[in-house]
Design a protein around this motif. Structure first.
Motif, PDB file in Angstrom:
ATOM      1  N   ILE A 135      43.423  24.867  43.383  1.00  0.00           N
ATOM      2  CA  ILE A 135      44.144  26.036  42.872  1.00  0.00           C
ATOM      3  C   ILE A 135      43.249  27.273  42.928  1.00  0.00           C
ATOM      4  O   ILE A 135      43.694  28.366  43.308  1.00  0.00           O
ATOM      5  N   THR A 136      41.979  27.107  42.556  1.00  0.00           N
ATOM      6  CA  THR A 136      41.044  28.237  42.597  1.00  0.00           C
ATOM      7  C   THR A 136      40.851  28.746  44.026  1.00  0.00           C
ATOM      8  O   THR A 136      40.896  29.958  44.285  1.00  0.00           O
ATOM      9  N   LEU A 137      40.631  27.826  44.968  1.00  0.00           N
ATOM     10  CA  LEU A 137      40.380  28.232  46.354  1.00  0.00           C
ATOM     11  C   LEU A 137      41.621  28.842  46.995  1.00  0.00           C
ATOM     12  O   LEU A 137      41.516  29.813  47.758  1.00  0.00           O
ATOM     13  N   TRP A 138      42.796  28.280  46.701  1.00  0.00           N
ATOM     14  CA  TRP A 138      44.026  28.829  47.261  1.00  0.00           C
ATOM     15  C   TRP A 138      44.353  30.204  46.676  1.00  0.00           C
ATOM     16  O   TRP A 138      44.950  31.048  47.351  1.00  0.00           O
ATOM     17  N   SER A 139      43.964  30.425  45.432  1.00  0.00           N
ATOM     18  CA  SER A 139      44.280  31.693  44.770  1.00  0.00           C
ATOM     19  C   SER A 139      43.294  32.800  45.113  1.00  0.00           C
ATOM     20  O   SER A 139      43.581  33.976  44.881  1.00  0.00           O
ATOM     21  N   LEU A 140      42.139  32.442  45.656  1.00  0.00           N
ATOM     22  CA  LEU A 140      41.097  33.436  45.934  1.00  0.00           C
ATOM     23  C   LEU A 140      41.561  34.552  46.867  1.00  0.00           C
ATOM     24  O   LEU A 140      41.331  35.738  46.568  1.00  0.00           O
ATOM     25  N   PRO A 141      42.226  34.270  48.008  1.00  0.00           N
ATOM     26  CA  PRO A 141      42.681  35.374  48.877  1.00  0.00           C
ATOM     27  C   PRO A 141      43.664  36.307  48.166  1.00  0.00           C
ATOM     28  O   PRO A 141      43.617  37.525  48.372  1.00  0.00           O
ATOM     29  N   LEU A 142      44.527  35.738  47.317  1.00  0.00           N
ATOM     30  CA  LEU A 142      45.487  36.575  46.597  1.00  0.00           C
ATOM     31  C   LEU A 142      44.775  37.497  45.604  1.00  0.00           C
ATOM     32  O   LEU A 142      45.102  38.682  45.499  1.00  0.00           O
ATOM     33  N   VAL A 143      43.792  36.942  44.879  1.00  0.00           N
ATOM     34  CA  VAL A 143      43.033  37.754  43.927  1.00  0.00           C
ATOM     35  C   VAL A 143      42.287  38.868  44.642  1.00  0.00           C
ATOM     36  O   VAL A 143      42.270  40.029  44.196  1.00  0.00           O
ATOM     37  N   ALA A 144      41.668  38.549  45.786  1.00  0.00           N
ATOM     38  CA  ALA A 144      40.926  39.563  46.545  1.00  0.00           C
ATOM     39  C   ALA A 144      41.860  40.653  47.067  1.00  0.00           C
ATOM     40  O   ALA A 144      41.538  41.854  46.993  1.00  0.00           O
ATOM     41  N   ALA A 145      43.024  40.255  47.571  1.00  0.00           N
ATOM     42  CA  ALA A 145      43.962  41.240  48.113  1.00  0.00           C
ATOM     43  C   ALA A 145      44.502  42.158  47.017  1.00  0.00           C
ATOM     44  O   ALA A 145      44.588  43.381  47.198  1.00  0.00           O
ATOM     45  N   LEU A 146      44.867  41.582  45.872  1.00  0.00           N
ATOM     46  CA  LEU A 146      45.389  42.394  44.771  1.00  0.00           C
ATOM     47  C   LEU A 146      44.317  43.339  44.217  1.00  0.00           C
ATOM     48  O   LEU A 146      44.600  44.490  43.887  1.00  0.00           O
ATOM     49  N   THR A 147      43.087  42.856  44.127  1.00  0.00           N
ATOM     50  CA  THR A 147      42.008  43.702  43.615  1.00  0.00           C
ATOM     51  C   THR A 147      41.727  44.874  44.544  1.00  0.00           C
ATOM     52  O   THR A 147      41.584  46.020  44.093  1.00  0.00           O
ATOM     53  N   PHE A 148      41.667  44.597  45.828  1.00  0.00           N
ATOM     54  CA  PHE A 148      41.407  45.684  46.780  1.00  0.00           C
ATOM     55  C   PHE A 148      42.575  46.665  46.812  1.00  0.00           C
ATOM     56  O   PHE A 148      42.382  47.877  46.959  1.00  0.00           O
ATOM     57  N   GLY A 149      43.789  46.144  46.678  1.00  0.00           N
ATOM     58  CA  GLY A 149      44.947  47.026  46.658  1.00  0.00           C
ATOM     59  C   GLY A 149      44.964  47.950  45.461  1.00  0.00           C
ATOM     60  O   GLY A 149      45.428  49.092  45.550  1.00  0.00           O
ATOM     61  N   ARG A 150      44.447  47.473  44.320  1.00  0.00           N
ATOM     62  CA  ARG A 150      44.438  48.292  43.109  1.00  0.00           C
ATOM     63  C   ARG A 150      43.246  49.235  43.064  1.00  0.00           C
ATOM     64  O   ARG A 150      43.359  50.363  42.574  1.00  0.00           O
ATOM     65  N   THR A 151      42.076  48.803  43.555  1.00  0.00           N
ATOM     66  CA  THR A 151      40.856  49.594  43.404  1.00  0.00           C
ATOM     67  C   THR A 151      40.453  50.348  44.662  1.00  0.00           C
ATOM     68  O   THR A 151      39.751  51.365  44.571  1.00  0.00           O
ATOM     69  N   GLN A 152      40.847  49.840  45.841  1.00  0.00           N
ATOM     70  CA  GLN A 152      40.398  50.397  47.120  1.00  0.00           C
ATOM     71  C   GLN A 152      38.874  50.434  47.202  1.00  0.00           C
ATOM     72  O   GLN A 152      38.297  51.313  47.836  1.00  0.00           O
ATOM     73  N   SER A 153      38.227  49.471  46.532  1.00  0.00           N
ATOM     74  CA  SER A 153      36.769  49.410  46.509  1.00  0.00           C
ATOM     75  C   SER A 153      36.325  48.023  46.949  1.00  0.00           C
ATOM     76  O   SER A 153      36.697  47.017  46.322  1.00  0.00           O
ATOM     77  N   SER A 154      35.536  47.968  48.011  1.00  0.00           N
ATOM     78  CA  SER A 154      35.038  46.680  48.485  1.00  0.00           C
ATOM     79  C   SER A 154      34.029  46.095  47.507  1.00  0.00           C
ATOM     80  O   SER A 154      33.940  44.870  47.365  1.00  0.00           O
ATOM     81  N   ASN A 155      33.270  46.958  46.814  1.00  0.00           N
ATOM     82  CA  ASN A 155      32.273  46.481  45.855  1.00  0.00           C
ATOM     83  C   ASN A 155      32.949  45.788  44.674  1.00  0.00           C
ATOM     84  O   ASN A 155      32.576  44.670  44.291  1.00  0.00           O
TER      85      ASN A 155
END
Length: 209
Positions: free
Chosen positions: A10-30
């Protein structure tokens, strides 16, 4: 309750979704890297199941003993380990205490061996200054750790709810209520022998009159 391998998937499958949502909200790679890395760490090594002998506990290797007091102090799946926000905050505080202990010991040993003149006040002020300057990054790490823990206890709750649904239907999804039963006292039965004894005493009392 799902197994440790299921939680890892569940953690590994959810990782791409978490990364995509975070970048979409922050527009920050860091910030995306901090949230994603913390999410992965929280799901695999820093989750709620550190309160038992679990896969997360075993992954700490030589540092496993530091979690033994944590396990002995908390009941498994208690609110302090599996509760939203507070569970992650408590684990961060607990780990920070151990890091501070090791840090103080390391500095003391280095000061004795290397004859280093350490200024403890400057070290504390430096840590406080770093926290105030990088509070956004610290918040991103906390959010990632909490999301990793959330993927764990939400899957626990979902698995338990599904089992109750299969067993009891929709009624099994409701939280069980404690029903207080009134204590009913039954009247004491009088035996025939005591009744006869009472009649005999009454008859003797009448004769004496």
């Amino acid at each position: 309750m799902p197994s440790g391998r299921t939680h890892d998937r569940i953690t590994l499958w959810s990782l791409p979704l978490v990364a995509a949502l975070t970048f979409g909200r922050t527009q920050s790679s860091n910030l995306t890297l901090l949230v994603s890395g913390s999410f992965l760490f929280g799901g695999l090594m820093f989750g709620p199941d550190l309160d038992i002998y679990s896969c997360q506990y075993q992954r700490w290797g030589w540092f496993k003993p530091i979690w033994l007091p944590y396990q002995k102090s908390l009941r498994h799946r208690s609110f302090l380990s599996h509760g939203p926000l507070i569970g992650t905050a408590l684990r961060i505080l607990y780990l920070a205490i151990w890091i501070a202990v090791f840090g103080v010991l390391g500095l003391a040993i280095a000061e004795k061996i290397g004859n280093l003149a350490g200024n403890w006040q400057d070290a504390v002020l430096g840590w406080g200054r770093s926290i105030s300057e990088h509070y956004i990054e610290i918040l991103a790490v906390y959010i990632g750790l909490e999301l990793g823990a959330m993927s764990h206890y939400l899957s626990d709750w979902g698995g338990s709810a599904y089992k109750r649904f299969k067993k009891k239907g929709l009624s099994g999804l409701r939280s069980p209520k404690t029903i207080k039963r009134r204590k009913i006292t039954t009247p004491r039965r009088t035996s025939s022998k005591s009744i006869a004894e009472g009649r005999r005493k009454k008859a003797e009392g009448r004769r004496q009159k």
